[in-house]
Design a protein around this motif. Structure first.
Motif, PDB file in Angstrom:
ATOM      1  N   GLN A 189       0.851  -1.192   0.000  1.00  0.00           N
ATOM      2  CA  GLN A 189       0.000   0.000   0.000  1.00  0.00           C
ATOM      3  C   GLN A 189       0.889   1.245   0.000  1.00  0.00           C
ATOM      4  O   GLN A 189       1.837   1.348   0.783  1.00  0.00           O
ATOM      5  N   THR A 190       0.560   2.176  -0.860  1.00  0.00           N
ATOM      6  CA  THR A 190       1.338   3.409  -0.961  1.00  0.00           C
ATOM      7  C   THR A 190       0.431   4.622  -0.805  1.00  0.00           C
ATOM      8  O   THR A 190      -0.791   4.514  -0.885  1.00  0.00           O
ATOM      9  N   ALA A 191       1.064   5.767  -0.612  1.00  0.00           N
ATOM     10  CA  ALA A 191       0.335   7.033  -0.530  1.00  0.00           C
ATOM     11  C   ALA A 191       1.213   8.105  -1.171  1.00  0.00           C
ATOM     12  O   ALA A 191       2.444   7.995  -1.186  1.00  0.00           O
ATOM     13  N   TYR A 192       0.574   9.135  -1.654  1.00  0.00           N
ATOM     14  CA  TYR A 192       1.327  10.212  -2.305  1.00  0.00           C
ATOM     15  C   TYR A 192       1.950  11.111  -1.243  1.00  0.00           C
ATOM     16  O   TYR A 192       1.280  11.596  -0.340  1.00  0.00           O
ATOM     17  N   ASN A 193       3.253  11.324  -1.375  1.00  0.00           N
ATOM     18  CA  ASN A 193       3.985  12.213  -0.476  1.00  0.00           C
ATOM     19  C   ASN A 193       4.252  13.511  -1.250  1.00  0.00           C
ATOM     20  O   ASN A 193       5.080  13.531  -2.162  1.00  0.00           O
ATOM     21  N   PRO A 194       3.561  14.591  -0.886  1.00  0.00           N
ATOM     22  CA  PRO A 194       3.749  15.845  -1.629  1.00  0.00           C
ATOM     23  C   PRO A 194       5.150  16.436  -1.476  1.00  0.00           C
ATOM     24  O   PRO A 194       5.612  17.155  -2.358  1.00  0.00           O
ATOM     25  N   LEU A 195       5.830  16.124  -0.395  1.00  0.00           N
ATOM     26  CA  LEU A 195       7.186  16.649  -0.219  1.00  0.00           C
ATOM     27  C   LEU A 195       8.160  15.973  -1.179  1.00  0.00           C
ATOM     28  O   LEU A 195       9.042  16.629  -1.745  1.00  0.00           O
ATOM     29  N   LYS A 196       8.005  14.667  -1.357  1.00  0.00           N
ATOM     30  CA  LYS A 196       8.883  13.927  -2.275  1.00  0.00           C
ATOM     31  C   LYS A 196       8.331  13.901  -3.696  1.00  0.00           C
ATOM     32  O   LYS A 196       9.007  13.468  -4.621  1.00  0.00           O
ATOM     33  N   LYS A 197       7.068  14.312  -3.832  1.00  0.00           N
ATOM     34  CA  LYS A 197       6.374  14.346  -5.116  1.00  0.00           C
ATOM     35  C   LYS A 197       6.367  12.978  -5.792  1.00  0.00           C
ATOM     36  O   LYS A 197       6.624  12.850  -6.991  1.00  0.00           O
TER      37      LYS A 197
END
Length: 138
Positions: free
Chosen positions: A8-16
């Motif tokens: 399971q993954t999620a979007y990390n806005p800091l790492k884009k």
């Protein structure tokens, strides 16, 4: 470096980019969780030798179980539950030997602290060996 990551993954806005929710690094004995709400990574490093031994053993012999705990997000709970149980099992066994060993009892009666400490260290070593076999190397 043995690293297990959750499917399971999620979007990390800091790492884009998308990052796994859970990661385990068996070499640094660190569990990292990406918090979806705060968009931050939270890491927990374990410092007890038996958690390190257990993770290395699991990495070599029980990869499916380790991967399942990571995927289900239960790895921290699993390791946190194991830590006090192993410590308590060692302490209980040491206390049992201290109460029943006649040589130790004689040292207590004679107030021979050097012999008492030596025997306690021996008891701890023996207890760790037995407990690790039953609780860590599984």
């Amino acid at each position: 470096m043995s690293r297990y990551t959750s499917e399971q993954t999620a979007y990390n806005p800091l790492k884009k980019k998308y990052v796994p929710l859970w990661r385990v690094d068996t070499n640094t004995v660190t569990v990292t969780h990406f918090n979806i709400d705060t968009h931050t990574e939270e890491s927990k490093t374990y410092h007890t030798d038996f958690i390190r031994y257990h993770l290395h053993f699991s990495d070599s012999h029980c990869t499916d179980r380790l991967r399942r705990f990571v995927n289900e997000g239960k790895i921290v709970q699993y390791l946190d539950d194991m830590e006090p149980k192993v410590s308590e099992a060692i302490a209980r066994q040491v206390e049992l030997w201290k109460q029943t060993d006649s040589c130790y009892q004689k040292a207590v009666l004679a107030s021979d602290t050097e012999k008492m400490l030596g025997m306690e260290n021996c008891f701890i070593s023996m207890a760790r060996e037995a407990v690790f076999e039953c609780m860590v190397y599984i």
